[in-house]
Scaffold this active site. Structure first.
Site, PDB file in Angstrom:
ATOM      1  N   LEU A 156      46.846 109.721  86.387  1.00 29.38           N
ATOM      2  CA  LEU A 156      45.618 109.945  87.140  1.00 29.38           C
ATOM      3  C   LEU A 156      44.403 109.580  86.294  1.00 29.38           C
ATOM      4  CD1 LEU A 156      44.379 110.967  89.810  1.00 29.38           C
ATOM      5  CD2 LEU A 156      44.060 113.157  88.650  1.00 29.38           C
ATOM      6  N   TYR A 157      44.474 109.817  84.993  1.00 26.39           N
ATOM      7  CA  TYR A 157      43.381 109.414  84.102  1.00 26.39           C
ATOM      8  C   TYR A 157      43.097 107.927  84.282  1.00 26.39           C
ATOM      9  CZ  TYR A 157      41.173 107.804  79.797  1.00 26.39           C
ATOM     10  OH  TYR A 157      40.335 107.196  78.893  1.00 26.39           O
ATOM     11  N   ALA A 158      44.144 107.108  84.203  1.00 30.32           N
ATOM     12  CA  ALA A 158      43.972 105.660  84.374  1.00 30.32           C
ATOM     13  C   ALA A 158      43.439 105.330  85.761  1.00 30.32           C
ATOM     14  CB  ALA A 158      45.298 104.950  84.128  1.00 30.32           C
ATOM     15  N   THR A 160      41.535 107.188  87.713  1.00 34.93           N
ATOM     16  CA  THR A 160      40.115 107.512  87.852  1.00 34.93           C
ATOM     17  C   THR A 160      39.247 106.496  87.124  1.00 34.93           C
ATOM     18  OG1 THR A 160      40.132 109.026  85.939  1.00 34.93           O
ATOM     19  CG2 THR A 160      40.520 109.990  88.124  1.00 34.93           C
ATOM     20  N   LYS A 161      39.721 106.013  85.990  1.00 32.87           N
ATOM     21  CA  LYS A 161      38.946 105.003  85.256  1.00 32.87           C
ATOM     22  C   LYS A 161      38.918 103.680  86.016  1.00 32.87           C
ATOM     23  CE  LYS A 161      37.266 106.867  81.525  1.00 32.87           C
ATOM     24  NZ  LYS A 161      35.822 106.861  81.281  1.00 32.87           N
TER      25      LYS A 161
END
Length: 336
Positions: A156-158, A160-161
């Site tokens: 999810l980090y990737a 969102t980025k």
């Protein structure tokens, strides 16, 4: 230091990358407004110590606000009147995004939306924002280049980025804001984050505890030294996207928008990186070999050709030097 006339707003100024970027800007004579909410994701004392150092520069001022608080953030922005904005504030960490996904939506999506809205209503010469090598996700063709597809994020980090890059492109197209999104590759060095591997490894080895080595050590990373990264960011502030692409450019055909890798271009096996740490510490690590973690990738490698085309500069610090510098800082800061 005499003022160079530049007014730069930096979000996430108390963070690892924000601190070093602000330092370099201040050393060059810019007026810098740091914006940070001093979140408790990791040791706030470390953030306060970085900010104390920045406060020694007369050109530095601080707004203790969250970028998610549109009113407070907007008031700080309009009072300062930046000509350049470097947006580094984010909820970081691949693994934490599995356990606390909501915090990534708030900081990364909503916070970035507020940055874009402020740049829309209070135009700046150049808006630069942090993305990540994690957007390359399941890509396996190395080195990663800015024109590759980024539609297969593994965390999810990737995601969102990657979403912030798409949001930025739409705003750049609609409102003409020149934007550069830079994709970082495994940044490390003095004043680093306690949740990052080098910091955790160093602490564990000095305390006589084993270190967790994922994918049984079969990992390769493009480790990028923090000074090289900050230098690249500051140089990119002057590479304002226009209409004329350079060779290998990611410049959008419909907006003054591009993405740029900032990586060392020297992929290093994880076990070699750990070996450099063992040399710097003068002791061998006890290793706990584990399988690959969810959301992780086995290898990264950056092409820094576009960065070099735009700035005449590319990171080049070997991990053996950067790791030694980190250990020297860690021992000095923590008295270990």
């Amino acid at each position: 230091m005499a003022s160079n006339g530049k007014r730069v707003l930096v979000t996430g100024s108390a963070g690892f990358i924000g601190f070093h970027t602000c330092s370099k800007l201040l050393q060059q004579g810019a007026a810098v407004l740091g914006v940070d909410n001093f979140s408790a994701y990791y040791d706030v004392g470390l953030k306060e110590a970085r900010t104390d150092i920045l406060g020694n520069h007369e050109g530095f001022s601080l707004a203790r606000v969250s970028i998610e608080d549109a009113d407070a953030f907007g008031a700080a922005w309009t009072a300062f009147r930046p000509d350049t904005v470097i947006h580094l504030a984010a909820q970081a960490g691949v693994r934490y995004s599995i356990d606390a996904p909501r915090s990534y939506i708030g900081a990364n999506i909503i916070g970035t939306h507020n940055v874009l809205e402020l740049a829309r209503h209070h135009p700046v010469r150049h808006l630069l924002a942090a993305s990540t090598s994690s957007v390359y996700g399941a890509n396996t063709e190395m080195p990663f280049t800015e024109t590759q597809r980024t539609q297969t994020p593994l965390s999810l980090y990737a995601a969102t980025k990657g979403a912030t890059e798409l949001m930025g492109h739409s705003y750049s197209h609609l409102f003409g804001t020149p934007m550069t999104f830079f994709r970082f590759f495994t940044v490390y060095g003095p004043w680093g984050r306690p949740d990052m591997a080098l910091f955790k490894f160093t602490k564990a080895i000095l305390e006589g505890r084993p270190i967790d080595v994922y994918n049984n050590g079969n990992m390769v990373r493009d480790f990028t030294y923090i000074d090289d990264l900050a230098e690249s960011i500051v140089r990119l502030t002057e590479a304002v996207p226009g209409r004329e692409p350079v060779e290998g450019d990611s410049l959008s055909p419909v907006a003054p928008f591009r993405s740029v890798n900032i990586g060392n271009g020297q992929p290093t096996p994880l076990m070699e990186y750990i070996g450099a740490l063992e040399v710097a510490l003068g002791r061998e690590a006890m290793k706990n070999f584990l399988p690959m973690q969810q959301g992780d990738v086995p290898a990264t490698e950056a092409s820094s050709a576009l960065l070099q085309q735009l700035t005449g500069y590319a990171p080049n610090t070997p991990p053996s030097v950067g790791v030694s510098n980190f250990v020297n800082w860690y021992r000095d800061h923590y008295g270990s």
